[in-house]
Design a protein around this motif. Structure first.
Motif, short mmCIF file in Angstrom:
data_model
loop_
_atom_site.label_atom_id
_atom_site.label_comp_id
_atom_site.label_asym_id
_atom_site.label_seq_id
_atom_site.Cartn_x
_atom_site.Cartn_y
_atom_site.Cartn_z
N VAL A 1 1.67 21.15 7.00
CA VAL A 1 0.80 20.36 6.12
C VAL A 1 0.32 21.18 4.92
O VAL A 1 -0.55 20.72 4.17
CB VAL A 1 -0.42 19.81 6.90
CG1 VAL A 1 0.05 18.85 7.98
CG2 VAL A 1 -1.26 20.93 7.49
N GLY A 2 0.85 22.39 4.75
CA GLY A 2 0.50 23.21 3.59
C GLY A 2 -0.72 24.08 3.77
O GLY A 2 -1.25 24.62 2.79
N TYR A 3 -1.20 24.23 5.02
CA TYR A 3 -2.33 25.12 5.28
C TYR A 3 -1.80 26.55 5.52
O TYR A 3 -0.72 26.73 6.11
CB TYR A 3 -3.12 24.69 6.51
CG TYR A 3 -3.99 23.46 6.32
CD1 TYR A 3 -3.92 22.70 5.17
CD2 TYR A 3 -4.90 23.08 7.30
CE1 TYR A 3 -4.72 21.58 5.00
CE2 TYR A 3 -5.71 21.96 7.15
CZ TYR A 3 -5.61 21.21 6.00
OH TYR A 3 -6.40 20.11 5.83
N ASP A 4 -2.56 27.52 5.11
CA ASP A 4 -2.20 28.92 5.34
C ASP A 4 -2.75 29.34 6.70
O ASP A 4 -3.97 29.49 6.87
CB ASP A 4 -2.80 29.79 4.24
CG ASP A 4 -2.44 31.27 4.41
OD1 ASP A 4 -1.70 31.59 5.37
OD2 ASP A 4 -2.91 32.07 3.61
N PRO A 5 -1.88 29.55 7.72
CA PRO A 5 -2.38 29.92 9.05
C PRO A 5 -3.00 31.31 9.09
O PRO A 5 -3.66 31.65 10.08
CB PRO A 5 -1.13 29.85 9.92
CG PRO A 5 0.01 30.05 8.98
CD PRO A 5 -0.42 29.43 7.68
N GLU A 6 -2.79 32.10 8.04
CA GLU A 6 -3.46 33.40 7.99
C GLU A 6 -4.92 33.26 7.57
O GLU A 6 -5.74 34.14 7.85
CB GLU A 6 -2.73 34.33 6.99
CG GLU A 6 -1.29 34.62 7.37
CD GLU A 6 -1.19 35.36 8.69
OE1 GLU A 6 -2.10 36.17 8.99
OE2 GLU A 6 -0.22 35.12 9.44
N ARG A 7 -5.22 32.15 6.93
CA ARG A 7 -6.60 31.92 6.46
C ARG A 7 -7.34 30.93 7.34
O ARG A 7 -8.52 31.12 7.65
CB ARG A 7 -6.57 31.42 5.02
CG ARG A 7 -7.95 31.11 4.46
CD ARG A 7 -7.85 30.58 3.04
NE ARG A 7 -9.19 30.25 2.51
CZ ARG A 7 -9.40 29.68 1.32
NH1 ARG A 7 -8.37 29.41 0.52
NH2 ARG A 7 -10.63 29.41 0.94
N TYR A 8 -6.63 29.87 7.77
CA TYR A 8 -7.28 28.79 8.51
C TYR A 8 -6.81 28.77 9.95
O TYR A 8 -5.64 29.03 10.26
CB TYR A 8 -6.98 27.44 7.87
CG TYR A 8 -7.53 27.29 6.47
CD1 TYR A 8 -8.89 27.22 6.23
CD2 TYR A 8 -6.66 27.24 5.38
CE1 TYR A 8 -9.39 27.08 4.94
CE2 TYR A 8 -7.15 27.10 4.09
CZ TYR A 8 -8.51 27.02 3.88
OH TYR A 8 -9.00 26.89 2.60
N GLU B 1 -2.82 16.36 5.67
CA GLU B 1 -2.08 16.18 4.43
C GLU B 1 -2.97 15.72 3.28
O GLU B 1 -2.73 16.03 2.11
CB GLU B 1 -0.97 15.14 4.63
CG GLU B 1 0.26 15.67 5.35
CD GLU B 1 1.35 14.63 5.47
OE1 GLU B 1 2.52 15.01 5.70
OE2 GLU B 1 1.05 13.42 5.32
N ARG B 2 -4.01 14.98 3.62
CA ARG B 2 -4.86 14.38 2.59
C ARG B 2 -6.13 15.18 2.30
O ARG B 2 -6.81 14.90 1.32
CB ARG B 2 -5.26 12.96 3.03
CG ARG B 2 -4.08 12.04 3.23
CD ARG B 2 -4.51 10.74 3.89
NE ARG B 2 -3.36 9.89 4.21
CZ ARG B 2 -3.44 8.76 4.92
NH1 ARG B 2 -4.61 8.36 5.38
NH2 ARG B 2 -2.36 8.06 5.15
#
Length: 357
Positions: A309-316, A193-194
């Motif tokens: 947490v706002g991460y893009d699972p297609e990228r990360y 998140e941070r």
């Protein structure tokens, strides 16, 4: 003058002899025990002076006053001598004790006992040092945690059956579900998140579960969580990192094994094992005859956890692992019972490597 010995029974010569004998013996006394024996012999309830005073009634009336005065004078003399000798004996014993306890200041001093780190703390430092050299940062988090971080954000909603696996200790709250964290995985969410990727952290910390205590379970214990998130991270990176960690901790000759397992917050999940260092894979009591010892669970971070947490699972992509610290100590040093770590027995704790605090 007292009468001569005869039918009256006491003479001045006899009293003089008694005085000389008593005073001579008193001068030989050097301890309180001997002093007490002397007092009982001459001045006690059954002592010689007391017995003679009690026998005055059997003497003729014309002799009785003279003998009584002589015996009382002798008793007073002996009591005075006794008090003086008691003072001298006290001084003699004090001097002897001081001499016996004297410190030779010319001798080298005694090295004081130096406190050492608890074996669990030693293992935490050893493990985190290994991962620090592999590029991971050490972070810590709260032991009292919101249910959101402990479960919901980790893909374990209230109705999820896997939530029953953790015997959680709940803290009453009118607004939000608050728990004593059952694992260190909540810090995965807090860290992501941070921070923006890349993320590489290990999280040591104490955990709590409401379960019975036995040789392999404690209601409080320690875990170390690991998390790596970035572009193009694969299962191969996880396998290589854990294999290197195991060989640094347990020896370069260690063989490793990965098998499929299930954890709600990773997909796919694996259990990570090493060949038994006690039987070298042949099978023994420690490894249950299998030749392998499981040391942690791991896997690729679930895409939903990344979305939370706002991460893009297609990228990360990323992977995570979690291990019990006490279990690592038990395996490395052959400790048969986890309860030994928290009984405060210095005989047990002093067996481990002495690292000054």
């Amino acid at each position: 003058m007292l009468s001569s010995p005869g039918r009256h029974g006491v003479s001045s010569g006899e009293i003089d002899q008694l005085r000389e004998r008593a005073l001579h013996e008193l001068q030989e006394v050097t301890t309180h025990e001997a002093l007490a024996q002397w007092h009982a012999r001459y001045l006690g309830r059954r002592g010689e002076i007391t017995q003679r005073l009690r026998g005055l009634g059997s003497l003729p009336a014309d002799v009785r006053p003279q003998v009584g005065r002589a015996l009382n004078a002798l008793k007073e003399t002996l009591e005075t001598a006794y008090a003086e000798r008691e003072r001298i004996v006290r001084e003699l014993e004090l001097a002897a004790r001081i001499e016996a306890e004297a410190v030779d200041v010319t001798l080298p001093g005694r090295r004081p006992a130096i406190g050492t780190l608890h074996p669990v703390t030693q293992m935490i430092r050893e493990v985190t040092d290994i991962f620090a050299h592999l590029g991971f940062q050490v972070v810590e988090g709260p032991e009292v945690e919101y249910g959101y971080y402990a479960f919901d954000a980790l893909n374990i909603p209230p109705e999820h059956p896997a939530r029953d696996v953790w015997d959680t200790i709940f803290i009453e709250s009118d607004q939000k579900e608050i728990v004593l964290r059952p694992h260190t995985s909540p810090m995965q969410i807090r860290v992501m998140e941070r921070r923006k990727p890349p993320v590489r952290v290990v999280v040591p910390g104490r955990c709590y579960r409401y379960e019975a205590v036995d040789a392999t379970h404690e209601w409080h214990f320690h875990q170390i969580e690991g998390l790596a998130v970035d572009e193009h991270i694969t299962m191969a990176d996880l396998k290589g990192t854990l294999a290197e960690f195991a060989r640094q901790l347990f020896g370069r000759e260690r063989r490793v094994r990965f098998r499929c397992d299930f954890f709600p917050f990773v997909e796919p999940g694996v259990d990570f094992a090493i060949d038994c260092m006690f039987c070298r894979g042949e099978g023994c009591r420690v490894c249950g005859g299998s030749g392998w010892i499981e040391i942690l669970g791991a896997g690729m971070v679930h895409p939903q956890v990344l979305r939370n947490v706002g991460y893009d699972p297609e990228r990360y992509t990323g992977w995570a692992f979690g291990m019990g610290v006490e279990r690592l100590v038990m395996l490395k040093y052959g400790v048969p019972d986890i309860r030994y770590f928290y009984q405060g027995d210095l005989r047990f704790l002093s067996q481990f490597e002495r690292i000054p605090i």
